[in-house]
Design a protein around this motif. Structure first.
Motif, PDB file in Angstrom:
ATOM      1  N   UNK A  17      36.926   6.492  16.500  1.00  0.00           N
ATOM      2  CA  UNK A  17      37.286   7.304  15.338  1.00  0.00           C
ATOM      3  C   UNK A  17      38.707   8.318  15.472  1.00  0.00           C
ATOM      4  N   UNK A  18      39.698   7.973  15.003  1.00  0.00           N
ATOM      5  CA  UNK A  18      40.799   9.052  15.186  1.00  0.00           C
ATOM      6  C   UNK A  18      40.691  10.281  14.775  1.00  0.00           C
ATOM      7  N   UNK A  19      39.844  10.464  13.612  1.00  0.00           N
ATOM      8  CA  UNK A  19      39.522  11.689  12.976  1.00  0.00           C
ATOM      9  C   UNK A  19      37.917  11.681  12.940  1.00  0.00           C
ATOM     10  N   UNK A  20      37.266  12.822  13.618  1.00  0.00           N
ATOM     11  CA  UNK A  20      35.914  12.894  13.662  1.00  0.00           C
ATOM     12  C   UNK A  20      35.698  14.342  12.730  1.00  0.00           C
ATOM     13  N   UNK A  21      35.206  14.076  11.551  1.00  0.00           N
ATOM     14  CA  UNK A  21      34.826  15.444  11.129  1.00  0.00           C
ATOM     15  C   UNK A  21      33.382  15.705  10.897  1.00  0.00           C
ATOM     16  N   UNK A  22      32.817  16.810  11.363  1.00  0.00           N
ATOM     17  CA  UNK A  22      31.306  17.235  11.298  1.00  0.00           C
ATOM     18  C   UNK A  22      31.220  18.309  10.619  1.00  0.00           C
ATOM     19  N   UNK A  23      30.541  18.099   9.495  1.00  0.00           N
ATOM     20  CA  UNK A  23      30.083  19.545   8.707  1.00  0.00           C
ATOM     21  C   UNK A  23      28.662  19.700   8.754  1.00  0.00           C
ATOM     22  N   UNK A  72      37.134  17.851  13.577  1.00  0.00           N
ATOM     23  CA  UNK A  72      37.044  19.023  12.741  1.00  0.00           C
ATOM     24  C   UNK A  72      35.628  19.595  12.521  1.00  0.00           C
ATOM     25  N   UNK A  73      35.447  20.752  13.290  1.00  0.00           N
ATOM     26  CA  UNK A  73      33.959  21.128  13.203  1.00  0.00           C
ATOM     27  C   UNK A  73      34.016  22.182  12.047  1.00  0.00           C
ATOM     28  N   UNK A 105      41.297  20.178  17.978  1.00  0.00           N
ATOM     29  CA  UNK A 105      40.227  20.662  17.125  1.00  0.00           C
ATOM     30  C   UNK A 105      40.565  21.419  16.135  1.00  0.00           C
ATOM     31  N   UNK A 106      39.685  21.492  15.012  1.00  0.00           N
ATOM     32  CA  UNK A 106      39.731  22.331  14.228  1.00  0.00           C
ATOM     33  C   UNK A 106      38.541  23.085  14.191  1.00  0.00           C
TER      34      UNK A 106
END
Length: 177
Positions: A17-23, A72-73, A105-106
């Motif tokens: 994964x180049x971008x990993x977004x966890x919501x 992205x957290x 990181x965000x």
């Protein structure tokens, strides 16, 4: 939903994964009984085990194998300290994601509004995708500005221009493409 489990996160090919977004929901150390370190809450299994209790702790995150340009957290308190006495910010989950291989990181410094978190994170990715010459920092700043300037959801008691809506988030890393 039911598939958002700690086991499925561990099984995923996260290194691809180049971008990993966890919501999800972020917990600070000590926020719930037995949580000695910060973590991300996932759907708990019917029968919890040591490998999957529904809480992906900072030490478990550090053991993941990532190669992500951007994590992205979208959760509360993900840039908070590790829970030790006098711990500085970014010593908990944020540091763990860097150990795991994230380059940027965000994350959030305090509780986030669900409505704004979803909009902020998705819009940041859209802006970055649609404007490849922008840096991550520029895409994030543009998304933040759009939210601050959107009066369509304002009421007598709330406005998206208030820092409680947009200010919890921070970009950590180099902010470049």
């Amino acid at each position: 939903g039911a598939l958002a489990t700690e086991t499925n996160v561990r099984k995923a090919r996260l290194s691809d994964a180049r971008i990993l977004a966890l919501a999800t929901h972020g917990l600070m150390a000590g926020e719930i009984e037995g949580a000695a370190e910060p973590g991300l809450v996932f759907t708990p299994p019917a029968a919890p085990t040591e490998a999957d209790d529904g809480l992906l702790t900072a030490s478990e995150v550090a053991g993941l194998k990532l190669d992500a340009d951007w994590v992205i957290l979208s959760a509360c308190n993900t840039a908070a300290g590790d829970g030790s006495e006098g711990a500085p910010g970014l010593s908990g989950l944020a540091r763990a994601f860097f150990y795991a291989g994230a380059r940027n990181l965000l994350a959030s410094h305090w509780p986030v509004r669900d409505d704004v978190a979803a909009r902020m994170t998705v819009r940041t990715i859209e802006i970055a995708r649609d404007n490849p010459n922008l840096s991550r920092a520029e895409a994030f700043a543009q998304a933040m500005r759009e939210i601050r300037n959107d009066a369509s959801q304002d009421s007598d008691s709330d406005t998206l221009a208030h820092p409680n809506a947009w200010a919890p988030f921070t970009l950590i890393g180099d902010g470049t493409r």
